[in-house]
Design a protein around this motif. Structure first.
Motif, PDB file in Angstrom:
ATOM      1  N   ARG A 429       0.883  -1.262   0.642  1.00  0.00           N
ATOM      2  CA  ARG A 429       0.165  -0.429   0.118  1.00  0.00           C
ATOM      3  C   ARG A 429       0.491   1.178   0.250  1.00  0.00           C
ATOM      4  N   ALA A 430       1.986   1.512   0.690  1.00  0.00           N
ATOM      5  CA  ALA A 430       2.892   1.899   1.170  1.00  0.00           C
ATOM      6  C   ALA A 430       3.795   2.260  -0.419  1.00  0.00           C
ATOM      7  N   VAL A 431       4.212   1.874  -1.454  1.00  0.00           N
ATOM      8  CA  VAL A 431       4.536   1.589  -2.367  1.00  0.00           C
ATOM      9  C   VAL A 431       3.542   2.115  -3.626  1.00  0.00           C
ATOM     10  N   ALA A 432       2.126   1.415  -3.625  1.00  0.00           N
ATOM     11  CA  ALA A 432       1.178   1.939  -4.517  1.00  0.00           C
ATOM     12  C   ALA A 432       0.713   4.070  -4.228  1.00  0.00           C
ATOM     13  N   GLY A 433       0.506   4.146  -3.468  1.00  0.00           N
ATOM     14  CA  GLY A 433       1.068   5.521  -3.056  1.00  0.00           C
ATOM     15  C   GLY A 433       1.299   6.593  -3.286  1.00  0.00           C
ATOM     16  N   LEU A 434       3.016   5.986  -3.026  1.00  0.00           N
ATOM     17  CA  LEU A 434       4.442   6.554  -2.876  1.00  0.00           C
ATOM     18  C   LEU A 434       4.635   7.183  -4.464  1.00  0.00           C
ATOM     19  N   LEU A 435       3.866   5.759  -5.013  1.00  0.00           N
ATOM     20  CA  LEU A 435       4.555   5.857  -6.780  1.00  0.00           C
ATOM     21  C   LEU A 435       3.102   6.352  -7.554  1.00  0.00           C
ATOM     22  N   ASP A 436       1.679   6.524  -6.937  1.00  0.00           N
ATOM     23  CA  ASP A 436       0.533   6.638  -7.564  1.00  0.00           C
ATOM     24  C   ASP A 436       0.177   5.759  -8.623  1.00  0.00           C
ATOM     25  N   LEU A 437       0.090   4.411  -8.612  1.00  0.00           N
ATOM     26  CA  LEU A 437       0.079   3.789  -9.395  1.00  0.00           C
ATOM     27  C   LEU A 437      -0.956   4.135  -9.860  1.00  0.00           C
ATOM     28  N   GLN A 438      -1.786   3.065 -11.240  1.00  0.00           N
ATOM     29  CA  GLN A 438      -2.994   4.017 -11.583  1.00  0.00           C
ATOM     30  C   GLN A 438      -3.873   2.664 -11.335  1.00  0.00           C
ATOM     31  N   HIS A 439      -3.692   1.540 -10.814  1.00  0.00           N
ATOM     32  CA  HIS A 439      -4.101   0.218 -10.534  1.00  0.00           C
ATOM     33  C   HIS A 439      -3.865   0.380  -9.352  1.00  0.00           C
ATOM     34  N   GLY A 440      -3.626   0.029  -8.048  1.00  0.00           N
ATOM     35  CA  GLY A 440      -2.892   0.292  -7.031  1.00  0.00           C
ATOM     36  C   GLY A 440      -3.391  -1.156  -6.346  1.00  0.00           C
ATOM     37  N   PHE A 441      -4.715  -1.253  -6.356  1.00  0.00           N
ATOM     38  CA  PHE A 441      -5.390  -1.957  -5.732  1.00  0.00           C
ATOM     39  C   PHE A 441      -5.055  -2.967  -6.236  1.00  0.00           C
ATOM     40  N   TRP A 442      -4.872  -3.840  -7.887  1.00  0.00           N
ATOM     41  CA  TRP A 442      -3.816  -4.922  -7.957  1.00  0.00           C
ATOM     42  C   TRP A 442      -2.215  -4.958  -7.703  1.00  0.00           C
ATOM     43  N   VAL A 443      -1.657  -4.837  -6.449  1.00  0.00           N
ATOM     44  CA  VAL A 443      -0.137  -4.723  -6.202  1.00  0.00           C
ATOM     45  C   VAL A 443      -0.604  -5.465  -4.965  1.00  0.00           C
ATOM     46  N   LEU A 444      -2.045  -4.454  -4.529  1.00  0.00           N
ATOM     47  CA  LEU A 444      -1.855  -5.340  -3.214  1.00  0.00           C
ATOM     48  C   LEU A 444      -2.360  -7.026  -3.492  1.00  0.00           C
ATOM     49  N   LEU A 445      -3.162  -6.957  -4.346  1.00  0.00           N
ATOM     50  CA  LEU A 445      -4.502  -8.332  -4.624  1.00  0.00           C
ATOM     51  C   LEU A 445      -2.588  -9.247  -4.954  1.00  0.00           C
ATOM     52  N   ALA A 446      -1.765  -8.762  -5.576  1.00  0.00           N
ATOM     53  CA  ALA A 446      -0.834  -9.669  -5.757  1.00  0.00           C
ATOM     54  C   ALA A 446      -0.331 -10.158  -4.586  1.00  0.00           C
ATOM     55  N   THR A 447       0.121  -9.004  -3.489  1.00  0.00           N
ATOM     56  CA  THR A 447       0.573  -9.168  -2.953  1.00  0.00           C
ATOM     57  C   THR A 447       0.010 -10.526  -1.596  1.00  0.00           C
ATOM     58  N   LEU A 448      -1.149  -9.930  -1.781  1.00  0.00           N
ATOM     59  CA  LEU A 448      -1.976 -11.062  -0.919  1.00  0.00           C
ATOM     60  C   LEU A 448      -1.825 -12.456  -1.334  1.00  0.00           C
ATOM     61  N   THR A 449      -1.838 -12.278  -2.436  1.00  0.00           N
ATOM     62  CA  THR A 449      -2.361 -13.628  -2.895  1.00  0.00           C
ATOM     63  C   THR A 449      -0.962 -14.599  -3.424  1.00  0.00           C
ATOM     64  N   LEU A 450       0.025 -14.423  -3.861  1.00  0.00           N
ATOM     65  CA  LEU A 450       1.468 -14.718  -3.796  1.00  0.00           C
ATOM     66  C   LEU A 450       2.039 -15.126  -2.784  1.00  0.00           C
ATOM     67  N   THR A 451       2.063 -14.356  -1.613  1.00  0.00           N
ATOM     68  CA  THR A 451       2.917 -14.418  -0.462  1.00  0.00           C
ATOM     69  C   THR A 451       2.638 -15.737   0.409  1.00  0.00           C
ATOM     70  N   ARG A 452       3.460 -16.579   0.325  1.00  0.00           N
ATOM     71  CA  ARG A 452       3.709 -18.263   0.441  1.00  0.00           C
ATOM     72  C   ARG A 452       3.932 -18.212   2.282  1.00  0.00           C
ATOM     73  N   THR A 453       3.885 -18.858   2.239  1.00  0.00           N
ATOM     74  CA  THR A 453       4.855 -18.887   3.988  1.00  0.00           C
ATOM     75  C   THR A 453       6.067 -19.547   4.058  1.00  0.00           C
ATOM     76  N   THR A 454       6.521 -19.473   2.385  1.00  0.00           N
ATOM     77  CA  THR A 454       8.640 -20.016   2.674  1.00  0.00           C
ATOM     78  C   THR A 454       8.730 -19.119   1.307  1.00  0.00           C
ATOM     79  N   SER A 455      10.003 -18.588   1.555  1.00  0.00           N
ATOM     80  CA  SER A 455      10.442 -17.927   0.391  1.00  0.00           C
ATOM     81  C   SER A 455      10.317 -18.791  -0.653  1.00  0.00           C
ATOM     82  N   LEU A 456      10.706 -20.161  -0.840  1.00  0.00           N
ATOM     83  CA  LEU A 456      10.919 -21.021  -2.100  1.00  0.00           C
ATOM     84  C   LEU A 456       9.838 -21.352  -2.767  1.00  0.00           C
ATOM     85  N   GLU A 457       7.640 -21.364  -1.264  1.00  0.00           N
ATOM     86  CA  GLU A 457       6.876 -21.307  -1.808  1.00  0.00           C
ATOM     87  C   GLU A 457       6.999 -19.595  -2.632  1.00  0.00           C
TER      88      GLU A 457
END
Length: 743
Positions: A429-457
């Motif tokens: 959210r900070a990156v999307a706000g500071l860079l004023d990304l056009q569709h920052g919502f998608w940045v957070l959605l990607a972070t939410l759906t792609l973060t896993r419990t290990t770095s390998l995953e």
């Protein structure tokens, strides 16, 4: 000659009758049959895709074209998608619909907070940090809330971006309400997930199986009854029960249900071992038959109460009084008799066999009382065995607070996951706000759906997601360039794109899911506001940014997931077992000390959660792992003794016997602490046999109990408590020996 003899499968009148034109219908029929078989095999995925597509399209078309409310249409559609696709709500159609409707108040609050905190980037980031952690951590209270958590996160993410428009809050909340209601209706009526047997029925089946085993009093082995007992006990394993049906919430009914489950599974195990050790054709002692009859009657009443499911008033329901009255004299008589025969039984074979039916009776008593508590009778605490239900009088908020604070430690994988997701979403959210990304919502959605419990995953998920998004962006760009601003075409294409994307994603993997969702987003947004083919590369960039943030969080915050934590939690459980041995022994000898009943429970919960996550993570299969469930079994045995023994009548006497018991307990506790140290230090566990209990030293100090002594009753109770304690320590010693050998 038979028509099939001497004829080639490619020749004959049948071929000429059909002709070459008959091959096409046959192939079509084969394709249709193959498709039907595939749909049956993946009924759950296809059904969910149908439900989400139908509910989201109805919501979107109604708001966008019938009412002309674009904001409401977006929120209604994303509500259905978030709670129907992004969330993983378990259960039948009825259970899923109930969960969605129950989540409405929380969803209204999240959308309101997201709307109000979007006024400034820093406010949205702080809100994302706090709300992200709270929503993820709320999964500790049960699988339904844990399954809904990702979708609930999206309900805050969606409104927390510019433009700051509190005047649209009414449309946003109305859209959310409409989407949630339509999704609940779809979950209930459109290809609903089938209902599963209630957990109470599984308990009743296990109690019936215990009744069958208890009704066997000698003769040939009851093969069918043993098979049924094994089957019904296995059906109660957490891995075999649907997540939505597990008694996993912190309510009093669920705690009693879990207590009853442990009791009935132990009851079945003790009865199976009793019949197997007796051998075919053997007969039982009269005392054993009396106890088996009492166990059978108690289990039978319990099964009936579970099947009725009626709420009980104090004193109603299955009674354990008769069995308890029969158990007390048998326990003391057998203790006196067994103590005289221990001289030639250094390995406690005789004592173990004699104690099986007594342990089974104890479990039957606990099963009956837990069933009554589950059905609303809190008076179980007044029973002689009521001390095992220390939570019976606890208030609801106390039980919830205990559950929430159990995982409030950096050693909990749930706490770690909540921190990881909260930090990742706040950073996005900070990156999307500071860079004023056009569709920052998608940045957070990607972070939410792609973060896993290990770095390998996380890295594996990022690679697949970027590949799928790239392909989806190319297809979406072509669609937008070709169709341009013809809304009718998008309206016709939308349900098809949704259905294909929501089927292909779960079946084909993350790359297909990301590519399909990119097409869904492009088709949807093209009907909300004028867009060009440039929307596709914007989404690709946003997904790339969100992926990098998720990868960075995966590298910084507990990158090994549960791989390291599982050893720490098992070490903590071994240390808690050692403490429980010390607490319980002090209570038995001189009624001193203040046992921490919650410590062993907390250690067990943390160990179970870390092991469950560990089994779900990618890991190198070549690296061998200890048999961690053996440690969990030892923890359950330690908890059982801590619950049962201190409330038993009698007192360990004389002083020399208490000193022997204390030495034996200290030695067992020291062995468990040594194991905990090796696990915590990540060092190899020595492969050595655990020292058995020194029975000869016990016999040297244990006095006999003459039949004509004036205090025979008190001395018999002391002997019974001593032998119950010996069996408990012997079981923990055997558990430790098994753990060391399997490590």
């Amino acid at each position: 000659m038979s028509p099939l003899q001497g004829a080639s499968p490619r020749s004959g009148p049948q071929q000429s009758a059909g002709g070459p034109g008959g091959a096409v219908p046959r192939r079509l029929r084969c394709l249709v049959e193959h498709g039907r078989h595939g749909l049956r095999a993946h009924r759950s995925v296809v059904g969910n895709a149908v439900r989400v597509t139908a509910a989201s399209c109805v919501a979107f078309y109604l708001c966008r074209y019938a009412l002309g409310l674009t904001v409401m249409s977006v929120y209604a559609t994303f509500t259905v998608v978030s709670l129907g696709v992004l969330a993983r709500i378990p259960g039948s159609g009825r259970q899923r619909a109930t969960t969605v409707l129950t989540a409405i108040p929380a969803g209204l609050l999240l959308i309101t907070l997201g709307t109000l905190l979007a006024v400034q980037t820093w406010a949205a980031v702080v809100g994302m940090l706090v709300i992200g952690f709270v929503v993820a951590y709320a999964g500790t209270t049960g699988p339904r809330i844990a399954g809904a958590a990702p979708g609930m996160q999206l309900l805050y993410i969606l409104p927390c971006f510019p433009p700051y428009a509190p005047e649209n809050l009414g449309q946003r909340l109305s859209g959310f309400l409409l989407g949630a209601i339509l999704l609940a209706l779809a979950q209930r009526s459109l290809v609903p997930e089938p209902d599963t047997p209630p957990f109470r029925r599984l308990l009743a089946d296990a109690a019936d199986a215990a009744t069958r085993l208890a009704d066997h009093h000698g003769g040939p082995l009851p093969v069918q009854a043993l098979a049924r007992a094994h089957r019904t006990g296995d059906a109660l394993r957490p891995s075999r029960v649907p997540p939505a049906d597990l008694p996993a919430s912190p309510t009093l009914a669920h705690k009693a249900m879990a207590h009853a489950t442990e009791a009935v599974r132990t009851l079945l195990a003790r009865l199976e071992t009793l019949h197997a050790s007796a051998g075919p054709g053997s007969s039982y002692h009269a005392e054993t038959v009396v106890l088996l009859q009492g166990i059978g009657d108690t289990a039978r009443e319990t099964a009936k109460a579970l099947r009725r499911g009626k709420r009980l008033r104090p004193g109603e329901g299955p009674s354990a009084a008769v069995l308890q009255s029969e158990l007390a004299p048998v326990r003391t008589h057998r203790a006196v008799d067994t103590l005289e025969r221990l001289s030639g039984d250094d390995r406690l074979v005789y004592l173990r066999r004699r104690s099986l039916v007594v342990q089974a009776a104890d479990c039957a008593v606990v099963l009956a009382l837990a069933t009554r508590l589950m059905l609303g009778d809190r008076s179980v605490e007044r029973s002689p065995a009521g001390h095992t239900f220390s939570y019976a009088q606890a208030r609801a908020h106390e039980l919830w607070w205990q559950r929430l604070t159990t995982h409030l430690t950096p050693r909990s994988v749930i706490f770690q996951n909540a921190c990881r997701f909260a930090l990742g979403l706040a950073a996005a959210r900070a990156v999307a706000g500071l860079l004023d990304l056009q569709h920052g919502f998608w940045v957070l959605l990607a972070t939410l759906t792609l973060t896993r419990t290990t770095s390998l995953e996380t890295w594996s998920a990022v690679r697949q997601a970027l590949l799928g998004t790239l392909v989806g962006a190319v297809l979406a760009g072509g669609l937008l360039a070709l169709v341009h601003d013809r809304d009718t075409v998008y309206a016709v294409v939308l349900p098809v794109v949704m259905l294909v994307a929501f089927i292909a994603g779960p079946l084909r993997g993350l790359a297909w899911a990301q590519g399909g969702f990119t097409l869904v987003v492009a088709t949807l947004f093209a009907q909300v506001s004028p867009v060009t083919w440039q929307l596709a590369p914007v989404r690709l960039v946003d997904v790339l940014v969100g992926s990098l943030i998720g990868l960075a969080c995966g590298l910084v915050a507990w990158p090994r997931g549960a791989g390291r934590e599982v050893r720490r939690s098992m070490a903590g459980l071994c240390a808690a077992i050692a403490d429980a041995i010390g607490y319980t022994t002090a209570q038995l000898i001189d009624r001193s000390g203040d046992p921490d009943c919650l410590a062993i429970n907390r250690a067990l919960v943390l160990a179970q959660e870390s092991l469950a996550q560990y089994h779900c993570e990618l890991r190198d299969e070549r690296v061998g792992q200890p048999d961690w469930p053996s440690v969990l079994v030892a923890g359950a045995d330690a908890r059982r003794g801590e619950r049962l023994l201190p409330g038993r009548p009698g007192r360990i006497a004389p002083q020399e016997v208490g000193a022997w018991l204390r030495r034996a307990a200290d030695r067992a506790a020291a062995d468990y602490r040594s194991l905990a140290g090796h696990l915590h230090a990540d060092s190899d566990v020595p492969r050595e046999d655990t020292r058995p209990l020194d029975i000869r030293a016990l016999l040297a100090v244990a006095p006999s109990v003459p039949r004509d002594c004036p205090d025979r009753e008190a001395r018999a109770l002391s002997a019974a408590l001593l032998l119950d304690s010996v069996i408990w320590l012997d079981a923990l010693t055997a558990d430790l020996d098994r753990i060391r050998k399997e490590m």
